[in-house]
Design a protein around this motif. Structure first.
Motif, PDB file in Angstrom:
ATOM      1  N   ASP A  85       0.839  -1.208   0.000  1.00  0.00           N
ATOM      2  CA  ASP A  85       0.000   0.000   0.000  1.00  0.00           C
ATOM      3  C   ASP A  85       0.868   1.249   0.000  1.00  0.00           C
ATOM      4  O   ASP A  85       0.596   2.207  -0.728  1.00  0.00           O
ATOM      5  CB  ASP A  85      -0.931   0.017   1.218  1.00  0.00           C
ATOM      6  CG  ASP A  85      -2.066  -0.988   1.086  1.00  0.00           C
ATOM      7  OD1 ASP A  85      -2.386  -1.371  -0.057  1.00  0.00           O
ATOM      8  OD2 ASP A  85      -2.624  -1.386   2.123  1.00  0.00           O
ATOM      9  N   ASN A  86       1.924   1.251   0.816  1.00  0.00           N
ATOM     10  CA  ASN A  86       2.826   2.407   0.852  1.00  0.00           C
ATOM     11  C   ASN A  86       3.587   2.577  -0.454  1.00  0.00           C
ATOM     12  O   ASN A  86       3.829   3.691  -0.902  1.00  0.00           O
ATOM     13  CB  ASN A  86       3.819   2.292   2.007  1.00  0.00           C
ATOM     14  CG  ASN A  86       3.178   2.565   3.340  1.00  0.00           C
ATOM     15  OD1 ASN A  86       2.082   3.113   3.413  1.00  0.00           O
ATOM     16  ND2 ASN A  86       3.845   2.169   4.402  1.00  0.00           N
ATOM     17  N   ILE A  87       3.965   1.470  -1.065  1.00  0.00           N
ATOM     18  CA  ILE A  87       4.722   1.553  -2.310  1.00  0.00           C
ATOM     19  C   ILE A  87       3.842   2.067  -3.443  1.00  0.00           C
ATOM     20  O   ILE A  87       4.235   2.947  -4.203  1.00  0.00           O
ATOM     21  CB  ILE A  87       5.342   0.180  -2.667  1.00  0.00           C
ATOM     22  CG1 ILE A  87       6.474  -0.104  -1.703  1.00  0.00           C
ATOM     23  CG2 ILE A  87       5.823   0.146  -4.104  1.00  0.00           C
ATOM     24  CD1 ILE A  87       7.152  -1.402  -1.907  1.00  0.00           C
ATOM     25  N   ASN A 127       3.116   7.204  -0.506  1.00  0.00           N
ATOM     26  CA  ASN A 127       3.019   8.014   0.707  1.00  0.00           C
ATOM     27  C   ASN A 127       4.419   8.316   1.214  1.00  0.00           C
ATOM     28  O   ASN A 127       5.070   7.478   1.820  1.00  0.00           O
ATOM     29  CB  ASN A 127       2.217   7.283   1.800  1.00  0.00           C
ATOM     30  CG  ASN A 127       0.750   7.236   1.477  1.00  0.00           C
ATOM     31  OD1 ASN A 127       0.239   8.109   0.778  1.00  0.00           O
ATOM     32  ND2 ASN A 127       0.065   6.220   1.960  1.00  0.00           N
ATOM     33  N   ILE A 128       4.872   9.503   0.930  1.00  0.00           N
ATOM     34  CA  ILE A 128       6.202   9.934   1.343  1.00  0.00           C
ATOM     35  C   ILE A 128       6.036  10.759   2.616  1.00  0.00           C
ATOM     36  O   ILE A 128       5.163  11.626   2.681  1.00  0.00           O
ATOM     37  CB  ILE A 128       6.872  10.763   0.230  1.00  0.00           C
ATOM     38  CG1 ILE A 128       7.007   9.902  -1.033  1.00  0.00           C
ATOM     39  CG2 ILE A 128       8.226  11.285   0.669  1.00  0.00           C
ATOM     40  CD1 ILE A 128       7.449  10.668  -2.249  1.00  0.00           C
ATOM     41  N   PRO A 129       6.849  10.491   3.644  1.00  0.00           N
ATOM     42  CA  PRO A 129       6.732  11.265   4.882  1.00  0.00           C
ATOM     43  C   PRO A 129       6.868  12.760   4.614  1.00  0.00           C
ATOM     44  O   PRO A 129       7.634  13.192   3.754  1.00  0.00           O
ATOM     45  CB  PRO A 129       7.893  10.760   5.740  1.00  0.00           C
ATOM     46  CG  PRO A 129       8.317   9.477   5.140  1.00  0.00           C
ATOM     47  CD  PRO A 129       7.919   9.517   3.693  1.00  0.00           C
ATOM     48  N   LEU A 160      -1.036   5.219 -10.843  1.00  0.00           N
ATOM     49  CA  LEU A 160      -1.393   5.442  -9.445  1.00  0.00           C
ATOM     50  C   LEU A 160      -0.204   5.944  -8.643  1.00  0.00           C
ATOM     51  O   LEU A 160      -0.352   6.620  -7.652  1.00  0.00           O
ATOM     52  CB  LEU A 160      -1.872   4.124  -8.812  1.00  0.00           C
ATOM     53  CG  LEU A 160      -3.182   3.551  -9.329  1.00  0.00           C
ATOM     54  CD1 LEU A 160      -3.420   2.181  -8.719  1.00  0.00           C
ATOM     55  CD2 LEU A 160      -4.329   4.487  -9.021  1.00  0.00           C
ATOM     56  N   SER A 161       0.966   5.580  -9.096  1.00  0.00           N
ATOM     57  CA  SER A 161       2.176   5.876  -8.348  1.00  0.00           C
ATOM     58  C   SER A 161       3.208   6.500  -9.273  1.00  0.00           C
ATOM     59  O   SER A 161       3.340   6.112 -10.432  1.00  0.00           O
ATOM     60  CB  SER A 161       2.725   4.574  -7.764  1.00  0.00           C
ATOM     61  OG  SER A 161       4.014   4.750  -7.267  1.00  0.00           O
ATOM     62  N   ARG A 162       3.969   7.444  -8.740  1.00  0.00           N
ATOM     63  CA  ARG A 162       5.088   7.990  -9.510  1.00  0.00           C
ATOM     64  C   ARG A 162       6.307   7.091  -9.392  1.00  0.00           C
ATOM     65  O   ARG A 162       7.299   7.298 -10.054  1.00  0.00           O
ATOM     66  CB  ARG A 162       5.420   9.394  -9.012  1.00  0.00           C
ATOM     67  CG  ARG A 162       4.322  10.392  -9.324  1.00  0.00           C
ATOM     68  CD  ARG A 162       4.681  11.750  -8.835  1.00  0.00           C
ATOM     69  NE  ARG A 162       4.966  11.688  -7.403  1.00  0.00           N
ATOM     70  CZ  ARG A 162       5.146  12.734  -6.627  1.00  0.00           C
ATOM     71  NH1 ARG A 162       5.080  13.937  -7.132  1.00  0.00           N
ATOM     72  NH2 ARG A 162       5.388  12.601  -5.343  1.00  0.00           N
ATOM     73  N   GLY A 163       6.243   6.119  -8.509  1.00  0.00           N
ATOM     74  CA  GLY A 163       7.305   5.134  -8.401  1.00  0.00           C
ATOM     75  C   GLY A 163       8.426   5.477  -7.443  1.00  0.00           C
ATOM     76  O   GLY A 163       9.420   4.761  -7.377  1.00  0.00           O
ATOM     77  N   GLN A 164       8.291   6.554  -6.676  1.00  0.00           N
ATOM     78  CA  GLN A 164       9.379   6.958  -5.786  1.00  0.00           C
ATOM     79  C   GLN A 164       9.662   5.900  -4.717  1.00  0.00           C
ATOM     80  O   GLN A 164      10.815   5.558  -4.477  1.00  0.00           O
ATOM     81  CB  GLN A 164       9.059   8.298  -5.111  1.00  0.00           C
ATOM     82  CG  GLN A 164      10.200   8.822  -4.256  1.00  0.00           C
ATOM     83  CD  GLN A 164      11.459   9.095  -5.064  1.00  0.00           C
ATOM     84  OE1 GLN A 164      11.399   9.759  -6.088  1.00  0.00           O
ATOM     85  NE2 GLN A 164      12.588   8.602  -4.619  1.00  0.00           N
ATOM     86  N   ASN A 165       8.615   5.360  -4.097  1.00  0.00           N
ATOM     87  CA  ASN A 165       8.833   4.348  -3.058  1.00  0.00           C
ATOM     88  C   ASN A 165       9.346   3.039  -3.650  1.00  0.00           C
ATOM     89  O   ASN A 165      10.138   2.336  -3.015  1.00  0.00           O
ATOM     90  CB  ASN A 165       7.556   4.126  -2.243  1.00  0.00           C
ATOM     91  CG  ASN A 165       7.261   5.285  -1.332  1.00  0.00           C
ATOM     92  OD1 ASN A 165       8.144   6.067  -0.994  1.00  0.00           O
ATOM     93  ND2 ASN A 165       6.017   5.426  -0.924  1.00  0.00           N
TER      94      ASN A 165
END
Length: 167
Positions: free
Chosen positions: A91-93, A97-99, A131-136
């Motif tokens: 879910d975080n990946i 969700n970046i702090p 859905l994600s930019r892929g940073q995590n």
């Protein structure tokens, strides 16, 4: 006489070549396909391959198979990959969700100001491309491949690795 010597040399070299071929072990290549979360099933296959003592000489993969294959080629075993991916919070990946403290001032300001940000292209609203930019995902893979970060050529990994891009 010269032709007899040439024929004898050819026969001796052919026999030496045949013996050399018989002594070689076959090379084993492993190709892992894509498939998103289904690609995690590759880990189970790797665990079986490892348990049978099969030595893999080359690994290739696409999409999720490239992620699992690259980790295997960098030196992880199937059981290690299983343990790693059991602890990953997907879910975080996926949601990136970046702090808050890891974000720049501009990113914090935008995140707190807007509930949803939609991209514009030629004055038309577009849906986000992912859905994600892929940073995590990048952070996780960077951490997992830190031990081979000095390798610039995938064919120089502990097991040579090749990436196939989806068409």
């Amino acid at each position: 006489m010269r032709y007899v010597i040439i024929v004898i040399l050819l026969l001796l070299s052919a026999e030496a070549y045949a013996q050399n071929i018989e002594n070689r072990e076959p090379k084993v290549g492993l190709v892992l396909s894509g498939g998103g979360a289904k690609g995690l099933a590759h880990i189970g296959a790797l665990k079986v391959i490892d348990s049978l003592g099969i030595r893999i000489d080359y690994v290739a993969g696409t999409s999720m198979g490239a992620i699992i294959g690259s980790l295997y080629a960098s030196g992880y075993y199937g059981k290690q990959l299983d343990s790693i991916f059991k602890t990953v919070n997907f879910d975080n990946i996926i949601t990136d969700n970046i702090p808050r403290e890891a974000k720049t001032f501009y990113e914090r300001e935008n995140d707190e100001k807007y509930a949803v940000i939609l991209p514009f292209d030629d004055f038309e609203v577009k849906l986000p491309s992912a859905l994600s930019r892929g940073q995590n995902t990048f952070n996780l893979l960077s951490k997992l491949t830190l031990h081979v970060s000095n390798v610039e050529d995938f064919s120089k990994l502990p097991i040579p690795f090749f990436v196939s891009l989806p068409i």
